[in-house]
Design a protein around this motif. Structure first.
Motif, short mmCIF file in Angstrom:
data_model
loop_
_atom_site.label_atom_id
_atom_site.label_comp_id
_atom_site.label_asym_id
_atom_site.label_seq_id
_atom_site.Cartn_x
_atom_site.Cartn_y
_atom_site.Cartn_z
N MET A 29 0.82 -1.19 0.00
CA MET A 29 0.00 0.00 0.00
C MET A 29 0.87 1.26 0.00
O MET A 29 0.44 2.29 -0.49
CB MET A 29 -0.96 -0.03 1.20
N GLU A 30 2.07 1.13 0.51
CA GLU A 30 2.99 2.26 0.45
C GLU A 30 3.35 2.57 -1.01
O GLU A 30 3.49 3.74 -1.38
CB GLU A 30 4.24 2.00 1.28
N LYS A 31 3.49 1.54 -1.84
CA LYS A 31 3.76 1.75 -3.26
C LYS A 31 2.60 2.50 -3.92
O LYS A 31 2.80 3.26 -4.86
CB LYS A 31 3.98 0.42 -3.99
N PHE A 32 1.40 2.27 -3.44
CA PHE A 32 0.20 2.95 -3.96
C PHE A 32 0.21 4.43 -3.56
O PHE A 32 -0.37 5.25 -4.24
CB PHE A 32 -1.05 2.25 -3.41
N GLY A 33 0.89 4.73 -2.44
CA GLY A 33 0.99 6.11 -1.99
C GLY A 33 0.57 6.38 -0.56
O GLY A 33 0.66 7.50 -0.07
N TRP A 34 0.11 5.33 0.15
CA TRP A 34 -0.27 5.52 1.55
C TRP A 34 0.99 5.73 2.39
O TRP A 34 2.05 5.18 2.07
CB TRP A 34 -1.02 4.28 2.07
N PRO A 35 0.88 6.48 3.49
CA PRO A 35 2.06 6.70 4.35
C PRO A 35 2.61 5.41 4.96
O PRO A 35 3.80 5.33 5.25
CB PRO A 35 1.55 7.62 5.46
N MET A 36 1.74 4.41 5.16
CA MET A 36 2.17 3.13 5.72
C MET A 36 1.15 2.07 5.35
O MET A 36 0.02 2.38 5.03
CB MET A 36 2.35 3.22 7.24
N GLY A 37 1.56 0.81 5.45
CA GLY A 37 0.66 -0.29 5.17
C GLY A 37 -0.25 -0.58 6.35
O GLY A 37 -0.07 -0.03 7.45
N PRO A 38 -1.26 -1.44 6.17
CA PRO A 38 -2.25 -1.69 7.21
C PRO A 38 -1.70 -2.33 8.48
O PRO A 38 -2.14 -1.98 9.58
CB PRO A 38 -3.29 -2.59 6.54
N ALA A 39 -0.76 -3.25 8.37
CA ALA A 39 -0.21 -3.88 9.58
C ALA A 39 0.58 -2.86 10.40
O ALA A 39 0.44 -2.80 11.63
CB ALA A 39 0.67 -5.07 9.21
N TYR A 40 1.38 -2.06 9.74
CA TYR A 40 2.15 -1.03 10.43
C TYR A 40 1.20 0.01 11.05
O TYR A 40 1.39 0.43 12.19
CB TYR A 40 3.14 -0.39 9.46
N LEU A 41 0.17 0.39 10.32
CA LEU A 41 -0.81 1.33 10.85
C LEU A 41 -1.46 0.80 12.12
O LEU A 41 -1.60 1.51 13.11
CB LEU A 41 -1.88 1.64 9.80
N LEU A 42 -1.84 -0.47 12.11
CA LEU A 42 -2.43 -1.07 13.31
C LEU A 42 -1.45 -1.07 14.47
O LEU A 42 -1.83 -0.84 15.62
CB LEU A 42 -2.92 -2.49 13.03
N ASP A 43 -0.18 -1.31 14.19
CA ASP A 43 0.83 -1.25 15.24
C ASP A 43 0.97 0.16 15.80
O ASP A 43 1.15 0.35 17.00
CB ASP A 43 2.18 -1.73 14.72
#
Length: 188
Positions: A1-15
């Motif tokens: 998702m970071e490649k898509f442009g989000w600041p972080m992926g979902p697992a990292y966001l949950l952490d």
């Protein structure tokens, strides 16, 4: 998702947010929208929470956190997470980047469509600006509704239908289907 442009992926966001917060938010959404948000069985968040892996706040979640030489927390891949999640994984499968993006973006986009249809937001621009400023949606993509427009409503509905077996979160609304059929867009 970071490649898509989000600041972080979902697992990292949950952490970062914390597994306890994620679990609570999931329960609130499941209560409010059980047809789409209720989960059957054990989720990855449940596993992490039950194993006291709350994320950055206790230095272990989906990732492990260690201090770098400047004293800043850094995420490190933690093989223990894979072991803990193995019993709930329904099979090993490699996913292409496009499939990961589709599986993550379709529900977010469809919930944004529902917010517009239900009058929670007044306009497509309001919805997209809320996503960009509120949750860090990649600004260069313009927001969820702009993303649907750029994909093409007909192609987006077709893509969602491809994943419809994943549950109600992947099923377009009747109004979106009608818009796609009529060649409409959210933005002129």
């Amino acid at each position: 998702m970071e490649k898509f442009g989000w600041p972080m992926g979902p697992a990292y966001l949950l952490d970062v947010v914390g597994m306890d917060t994620g679990k609570h938010a999931g329960a609130v959404m499941a209560e409010g929208f059980p047809d789409r948000m209720k989960h059957e069985g054990t989720t990855a968040i449940d596993v992490m929470f039950d194993n006291k892996r709350y994320g950055q706040k206790n230095e272990k979640g989906f990732y492990r956190y260690e201090l770098d030489r400047k004293g800043k927390q850094q995420k490190v891949v933690d093989e223990e997470s894979y072991k803990l999640l193995k019993p709930i994984v329904q099979g090993d499968k490699e996913f292409e980047d496009d499939e990961i993006i589709a599986r993550m973006m379709i529900p977010l986009c469809l919930e944004t469509v529902r917010c517009l249809e239900d009058g929670i937001v007044e306009s497509p621009a309001d919805a997209d600006m809320g996503l960009i400023y509120g949750i860090g949606f990649p600004p260069f993509r313009g927001g969820a509704l702009r993303y649907i427009d750029q994909t093409g409503l007909d192609k987006f509905v077709e893509l969602a239908d491809k994943y419809a077996d994943l549950g109600p979160l992947y099923q377009p609304t009747d109004k979106l289907r009608e818009m796609a059929k009529n060649g409409q867009t959210f933005f002129a």
